[in-house]
Design an enzyme around this catalytic site. Structure first.
Site, PDB file in Angstrom:
ATOM      1  N   ASN A   9      -3.008  15.193  49.988  1.00  0.00           N
ATOM      2  CA  ASN A   9      -2.621  16.518  50.483  1.00  0.00           C
ATOM      3  C   ASN A   9      -3.813  17.458  50.281  1.00  0.00           C
ATOM      4  O   ASN A   9      -4.074  17.901  49.174  1.00  0.00           O
ATOM      5  CB  ASN A   9      -1.384  16.995  49.703  1.00  0.00           C
ATOM      6  CG  ASN A   9      -0.989  18.419  50.058  1.00  0.00           C
ATOM      7  OD1 ASN A   9      -1.510  19.008  51.008  1.00  0.00           O
ATOM      8  ND2 ASN A   9      -0.068  18.983  49.291  1.00  0.00           N
ATOM      9  N   LYS A  11      -4.190  20.418  51.260  1.00  0.00           N
ATOM     10  CA  LYS A  11      -3.799  21.837  51.148  1.00  0.00           C
ATOM     11  C   LYS A  11      -4.716  22.691  52.032  1.00  0.00           C
ATOM     12  O   LYS A  11      -5.168  22.217  53.069  1.00  0.00           O
ATOM     13  CB  LYS A  11      -3.805  22.277  49.675  1.00  0.00           C
ATOM     14  CG  LYS A  11      -2.983  21.327  48.807  1.00  0.00           C
ATOM     15  CD  LYS A  11      -2.632  21.894  47.473  1.00  0.00           C
ATOM     16  CE  LYS A  11      -1.837  20.856  46.689  1.00  0.00           C
ATOM     17  NZ  LYS A  11      -1.321  21.362  45.427  1.00  0.00           N
ATOM     18  N   HIS A  95       7.134  21.273  50.425  1.00  0.00           N
ATOM     19  CA  HIS A  95       6.257  21.291  49.249  1.00  0.00           C
ATOM     20  C   HIS A  95       6.597  22.529  48.407  1.00  0.00           C
ATOM     21  O   HIS A  95       6.955  23.569  48.953  1.00  0.00           O
ATOM     22  CB  HIS A  95       4.798  21.328  49.692  1.00  0.00           C
ATOM     23  CG  HIS A  95       3.837  21.126  48.564  1.00  0.00           C
ATOM     24  ND1 HIS A  95       3.509  22.145  47.698  1.00  0.00           N
ATOM     25  CD2 HIS A  95       3.164  20.034  48.144  1.00  0.00           C
ATOM     26  CE1 HIS A  95       2.669  21.673  46.788  1.00  0.00           C
ATOM     27  NE2 HIS A  95       2.441  20.398  47.032  1.00  0.00           N
ATOM     28  N   GLU A  97       4.851  24.671  47.039  1.00  0.00           N
ATOM     29  CA  GLU A  97       4.093  25.881  47.415  1.00  0.00           C
ATOM     30  C   GLU A  97       4.731  26.563  48.619  1.00  0.00           C
ATOM     31  O   GLU A  97       4.726  27.778  48.733  1.00  0.00           O
ATOM     32  CB  GLU A  97       2.620  25.507  47.681  1.00  0.00           C
ATOM     33  CG  GLU A  97       1.883  25.237  46.374  1.00  0.00           C
ATOM     34  CD  GLU A  97       0.783  24.192  46.460  1.00  0.00           C
ATOM     35  OE1 GLU A  97       0.286  23.916  47.569  1.00  0.00           O
ATOM     36  OE2 GLU A  97       0.417  23.647  45.400  1.00  0.00           O
ATOM     37  N   GLU A 167       7.772  15.903  42.807  1.00  0.00           N
ATOM     38  CA  GLU A 167       6.628  16.659  42.310  1.00  0.00           C
ATOM     39  C   GLU A 167       7.115  17.763  41.373  1.00  0.00           C
ATOM     40  O   GLU A 167       7.471  18.853  41.829  1.00  0.00           O
ATOM     41  CB  GLU A 167       5.867  17.309  43.467  1.00  0.00           C
ATOM     42  CG  GLU A 167       5.263  16.333  44.447  1.00  0.00           C
ATOM     43  CD  GLU A 167       4.056  16.938  45.151  1.00  0.00           C
ATOM     44  OE1 GLU A 167       2.978  16.342  45.062  1.00  0.00           O
ATOM     45  OE2 GLU A 167       4.190  18.021  45.750  1.00  0.00           O
ATOM     46  N   GLY A 173      -1.290  20.762  40.073  1.00  0.00           N
ATOM     47  CA  GLY A 173      -2.510  21.550  39.896  1.00  0.00           C
ATOM     48  C   GLY A 173      -2.763  21.997  38.470  1.00  0.00           C
ATOM     49  O   GLY A 173      -3.617  22.849  38.232  1.00  0.00           O
ATOM     50  N   SER A 212      -0.877  16.281  39.602  1.00  0.00           N
ATOM     51  CA  SER A 212      -2.020  15.927  38.753  1.00  0.00           C
ATOM     52  C   SER A 212      -2.251  14.417  38.635  1.00  0.00           C
ATOM     53  O   SER A 212      -2.621  13.929  37.561  1.00  0.00           O
ATOM     54  CB  SER A 212      -1.881  16.569  37.362  1.00  0.00           C
ATOM     55  OG  SER A 212      -1.863  17.988  37.471  1.00  0.00           O
TER      56      SER A 212
END
Ligand code: PGA
Length: 249
Positions: A9, A11, A95, A97, A167, A173, A212
Site C-alpha cells: 500500500n 498510500k 482502510h 485512514e 490492521e 505506521g 508495521s
C-alpha cells in the site's frame, strides 16, 4: 487453500515517474515463490503507468480506494469500472485512514465492497481496532461489526473473491506490530464470524495482517497458518524490504 497474498500500500507517495522507478526496482529483485501472490497499490495517478511497467510480470495491480457508483456527477471520485479497465485486480476498501480522516462509515464501505464485486474487482476490506478500543476490551466487538457490516448482503459465492486485512490502528505506521499471538487470535475470530454467517465459504477467505510489517517480523507472523498474507505500508516503499517480505511468505 488460496496462495498467500502480499499487497504493498503505497498510500499518498510517488509521482508517476517515481512510481515507475519504484516498481521497476521491485521487479528487479522480486522472486515470487509458488503459492504467493503479490500486488502493488500505487496512488490513482500512477495506476496506468505502473500497470504498463508490470504487464507480463507476476505482480498484480491494486487501487487504494473506489467509489460505489459506476459513473455520473461524483466530482473527484473513481469508479470500480474505471479501475477494472485499467487492469486493477484488487482494491483496498475501508482502510483506517479513510475511516478516520475521511469519514468513511461501515455503510459506505459496504456499498464500495458490493460495487467492486460487481465490476469483477477483488475487494480487500480493512478492519481493526484503535488502541483505546483494545484497552477497553472491545477488539472483538469492533472487528466483528466492521466485518459483518462491511460484507452485509454479499453472497457466499462473491465472498470467495473477498480478502480481509486485519490492521490494528495502533500498529499502522507506528513500528509497533501486533504479536503473532495477538494477530492470530483476531484472525481466528474473523474466520469464525465468517463461517457462522456464510458457512464453509467463510472458512476460505484470506485474512492478511497489516500494521508495521517488516522483513524482521514477517518470518514470525507467517508461521501462523491463520495469517494468509500481509498488507504492507512503509516497508513496501523499499524494494528490497518488500521483496524480502514476499520471499518470506
Ligand atoms: P504500515 O502501514 O506498514 O506503514 O504500518 C500498513 C497499512 O496502513 O496498510
Amino acid at each position: 487453500m488460496l496462495p498467500r497474498l502480499i499487497v504493498g500500500n503505497w498510500k499518498m507517495h510517488k509521482t508517476v515517474q517515481e512510481a515507475c522507478e519504484l516498481v521497476q526496482a521491485v521487479l528487479a529483485v522480486l522472486k515470487l515463490p509458488q503459492h504467493v501472490e503479490a500486488a502493488v497499490a500505487p496512488p490513482f495517478t500512477a495506476l496506468h503507468a505502473v500497470g504498463e511497467v508490470i504487464a507480463g510480470s507476476p505482480l498484480r495491480l491494486a487501487a487504494q480506494n473506489v467509489c460505489w457508483e459506476t459513473e455520473g456527477a461524483f466530482t473527484g471520485e473513481i469508479s470500480p469500472h474505471m479501475l477494472h479497465a485499467l487492469g486493477c485486480q484488487y482494491v483496498i476498501i475501508g482502510h483506517s485512514e479513510r475511516r478516520r480522516l475521511f469519514g468513511e462509515t461501515d455503510a459506505m464501505i459496504n456499498k464500495k465492497v458490493k460495487a467492486a464485486l460487481q465490476s469483477a474487482l477483488s475487494p480487500i476490506l480493512c478492519v481493526g481496532e484503535t488502541f483505546e478500543e483494545r484497552e477497553a476490551g472491545d477488539t472483538e466487538q469492533i472487528v466483528q461489526r466492521q466485518t459483518v457490516q462491511g460484507l452485509e448482503g454479499i453472497s457466499p459465492e462473491d465472498l470467495q473473491r473477498v480478502t480481509i486485512a486485519y490492521e490494528p490502528v495502533w500498529a499502522i505506521g507506528t513500528g509497533l506490530a501486533a504479536t503473532t499471538t495477538q494477530a492470530e487470535a483476531v484472525h481466528q475470530m474473523i474466520h469464525e464470524t465468517l463461517r457462522h454467517r456464510w458457512g464453509e465459504s467463510g472458512a476460505h477467505v484470506r485474512i492478511l495482517y497489516g500494521g508495521s510489517v517488516t522483513p524482521a517480523n514477517a518470518p514470525e507472523l507467517f508461521q501462523s497458518a491463520h495469517i494468509n498474507g500481509a498488507l504492507v505500508g512503509k516497508a513496501c516503499l523499499d524494494p528490497d524490504a518488500f521483496a524480502m517480505i514476499i520471499r518470506t511468505a
